[in-house]
Design a protein around this motif. Structure first.
Motif, PDB file in Angstrom:
ATOM      1  N   LEU A  89       0.933  -1.170  -0.075  1.00 36.96           N
ATOM      2  CA  LEU A  89       0.079   0.008  -0.023  1.00 36.96           C
ATOM      3  C   LEU A  89       0.845   1.154  -0.110  1.00 36.96           C
ATOM      4  O   LEU A  89       1.600   1.579   0.825  1.00 36.96           O
ATOM      5  CB  LEU A  89      -1.004  -0.109   1.329  1.00 36.96           C
ATOM      6  N   TRP A  90       0.585   2.095  -0.829  1.00 37.31           N
ATOM      7  CA  TRP A  90       1.066   3.434  -0.793  1.00 37.31           C
ATOM      8  C   TRP A  90       0.287   4.375  -0.658  1.00 37.31           C
ATOM      9  O   TRP A  90      -1.037   4.191  -1.007  1.00 37.31           O
ATOM     10  CB  TRP A  90       1.781   3.846  -2.368  1.00 37.31           C
ATOM     11  N   PHE A  91       0.556   5.375   0.355  1.00 37.01           N
ATOM     12  CA  PHE A  91      -0.407   6.172   0.687  1.00 37.01           C
ATOM     13  C   PHE A  91       0.084   7.590   0.873  1.00 37.01           C
ATOM     14  O   PHE A  91       1.337   7.841   1.108  1.00 37.01           O
ATOM     15  CB  PHE A  91      -1.288   5.795   2.274  1.00 37.01           C
ATOM     16  N   GLY A  92      -0.567   8.654   0.870  1.00 41.05           N
ATOM     17  CA  GLY A  92      -0.039   9.827   0.906  1.00 41.05           C
ATOM     18  C   GLY A  92      -1.194  11.080   0.744  1.00 41.05           C
ATOM     19  O   GLY A  92      -2.539  10.631   0.628  1.00 41.05           O
ATOM     20  N   GLY A  93      -0.912  12.387   1.337  1.00 43.42           N
ATOM     21  CA  GLY A  93      -1.928  13.319   1.607  1.00 43.42           C
ATOM     22  C   GLY A  93      -1.425  14.472   2.107  1.00 43.42           C
ATOM     23  O   GLY A  93      -0.313  14.426   2.347  1.00 43.42           O
ATOM     24  N   VAL A  94      -2.255  15.608   1.964  1.00 44.96           N
ATOM     25  CA  VAL A  94      -1.954  16.816   2.661  1.00 44.96           C
ATOM     26  C   VAL A  94      -3.415  17.323   3.374  1.00 44.96           C
ATOM     27  O   VAL A  94      -4.491  16.954   3.185  1.00 44.96           O
ATOM     28  CB  VAL A  94      -1.684  17.761   1.401  1.00 44.96           C
ATOM     29  N   ARG A  95      -2.820  17.918   4.626  1.00 44.70           N
ATOM     30  CA  ARG A  95      -4.025  18.709   5.489  1.00 44.70           C
ATOM     31  C   ARG A  95      -3.669  20.205   5.257  1.00 44.70           C
ATOM     32  O   ARG A  95      -2.501  20.573   5.420  1.00 44.70           O
ATOM     33  CB  ARG A  95      -3.833  18.320   6.696  1.00 44.70           C
ATOM     34  N   TYR A  96      -4.667  21.141   4.967  1.00 50.98           N
ATOM     35  CA  TYR A  96      -4.608  22.404   4.938  1.00 50.98           C
ATOM     36  C   TYR A  96      -5.545  22.960   6.203  1.00 50.98           C
ATOM     37  O   TYR A  96      -6.625  22.928   5.899  1.00 50.98           O
ATOM     38  CB  TYR A  96      -4.902  22.695   3.639  1.00 50.98           C
ATOM     39  N   LEU A  97      -4.904  23.726   6.911  1.00 49.99           N
ATOM     40  CA  LEU A  97      -5.850  24.442   7.823  1.00 49.99           C
ATOM     41  C   LEU A  97      -6.002  26.001   7.432  1.00 49.99           C
ATOM     42  O   LEU A  97      -5.157  26.822   7.359  1.00 49.99           O
ATOM     43  CB  LEU A  97      -4.761  24.712   9.210  1.00 49.99           C
ATOM     44  N   ILE A  98      -7.048  25.938   6.716  1.00 59.95           N
ATOM     45  CA  ILE A  98      -7.724  27.092   5.975  1.00 59.95           C
ATOM     46  C   ILE A  98      -7.766  28.242   6.982  1.00 59.95           C
ATOM     47  O   ILE A  98      -7.592  29.622   6.802  1.00 59.95           O
ATOM     48  CB  ILE A  98      -9.003  26.959   5.175  1.00 59.95           C
TER      49      ILE A  98
END
Length: 363
Positions: free
Chosen positions: A271-280
């Motif tokens: 499993l390859w996984f990735g992401g981004v969280r943006y605190l608007i």
């Protein structure tokens, strides 16, 4: 006569004062003894829409528990033993917020039931506990193991390709040395026929500088011994990293699964996984995540899932959220379809879309 009456009344008044004072002392002592015990919990309930959710291809609308966080309540406490030593315990029970039932039928404290000792060199505990891999990878999964939607703790959309989230009869060590956290666990199989039958163990190293973090983790487990004196073997290992750049947090990693049966070919998955969280804004966060599962087993589909979620904080304890996810198989055909989420019981097409709208409250 009046003097005798007044003396008796004064003595009675003094006794009452002593009694009130004694009760106050007992109450304070009781309050002080309970001050180290904390009741806590989370209740998370949502409405979900799924397409391709029936054998005839129909859609499904339902209410669920645990969109971002599994609903739970628990007790934790600690006692100062002096000299920097402490005794501690934790009891944690999962429940379904949509109908009030136990998350595990017949088991109350299904999430954690452990007692231990801690000091400057770390904490050592025993009981039902989270594994080293679970404690580590949850910090690097963009969806934080949210049931809707992530492909952890599996290595994708196939339920069987999962690492141990919790183990019974376990001994666990956690030590923190500056920015490095070291975790190790061992679960006793408890079989008189073999010490290794149904045993499990794992470990992890997690280095966190604040803005940057990286970790490696390992999880191993044996099946029950069979009539030939053998058992199945499962191994998971992972490497992950996280970087915070102002209001943006980037994270991702790789997890590998290998299963060795007592007979037949080994099965592996990745499993390859990735992401981004943006605190608007301080009270509004958006998360985007992607998961890609690669299988080397014969006739098993590779699959992918993309997720977009928004979380709005109403107060210190309460937030509302919305999540949308799309999953699809990329090649092969094993007569099983790729679901969003963790289970395939509602997946009846080559692709599936899921949407949730929920509320979460912490106490």
């Amino acid at each position: 006569m009046n003097a005798k009456y007044n003396k008796i009344r004064q003595e009675t008044s003094v006794k009452k004062q002593y009694a009130v004072a004694a009760l106050a002392v007992v109450s304070c002592a009781g309050a002080h003894a309970q001050a180290s015990v904390t009741l806590y919990g989370v209740i998370d309930t949502n409405l979900e829409f799924l397409n391709h959710a029936g054998a005839s291809g129909g859609s499904l609308v339902r209410e669920n528990s645990g969109g971002l966080s599994n609903s739970r309540f628990g007790f934790r406490g600690a006692e100062d033993l002096g000299g920097g030593n402490k005794a501690f315990f934790i009891l944690e029970a999962g429940f379904n917020g949509n109908d009030g039932t136990n998350a595990s039928a017949g088991v109350l404290f299904n999430r954690t039931a452990a007692v231990g000792l801690s000091n400057a060199y770390g904490a050592l505990s025993a009981g039902l506990q989270y594994t080293a891999m679970y404690d580590t990878l949850i910090k690097y999964d963009p969806m934080v193991f949210g049931q809707q939607y992530t492909w952890m703790p599996t290595t994708g959309s196939v339920d069987g390709f999962s690492f141990k989230a919790r183990v019974n009869n376990s001994v666990k060590y956690v030590g923190r040395f500056g920015g490095l956290t070291a975790t190790a666990d061992y679960s006793f199989g408890g079989s008189a026929d073999s010490f290794q039958s149904s045993a499990a163990y794992g470990g992890a190293l997690d280095y966190d500088t604040g803005s940057f973090a990286a970790a490696v983790a390992y999880d191993y487990r044996n099946g029950a011994i069979n009539s030939t004196g053998m058992w199945t073997k499962s191994r998971n290992w992972s490497a992950s990293a996280r970087e915070q750049l102002g209001n943006v947090t980037l994270m991702g990693g790789y997890e590998h699964y290998l299963y060795d049966p007592t007979k037949g070919k080994s099965v592996s998955s990745a499993l390859w996984f990735g992401g981004v969280r943006y605190l608007i804004a301080p009270d509004f966060r958006v998360t985007a995540a992607a998961y890609y599962q690669s299988n080397k087993a014969d006739n098993v589909s590779n699959s992918l899932m993309g997720v977009l979620g928004a979380d709005y904080i109403l107060s210190k304890r309460t937030d509302v959220y919305a999540t949308v996810a799309y999953a699809a198989a990329t090649h092969y055909a094993n007569d099983e379809y790729t679901p969003v989420g963790l289970t395939s019981d509602t997946a009846f097409g080559p692709n599936q879309t899921g949407v949730t709208l929920g509320i979460r409250h912490r106490f």
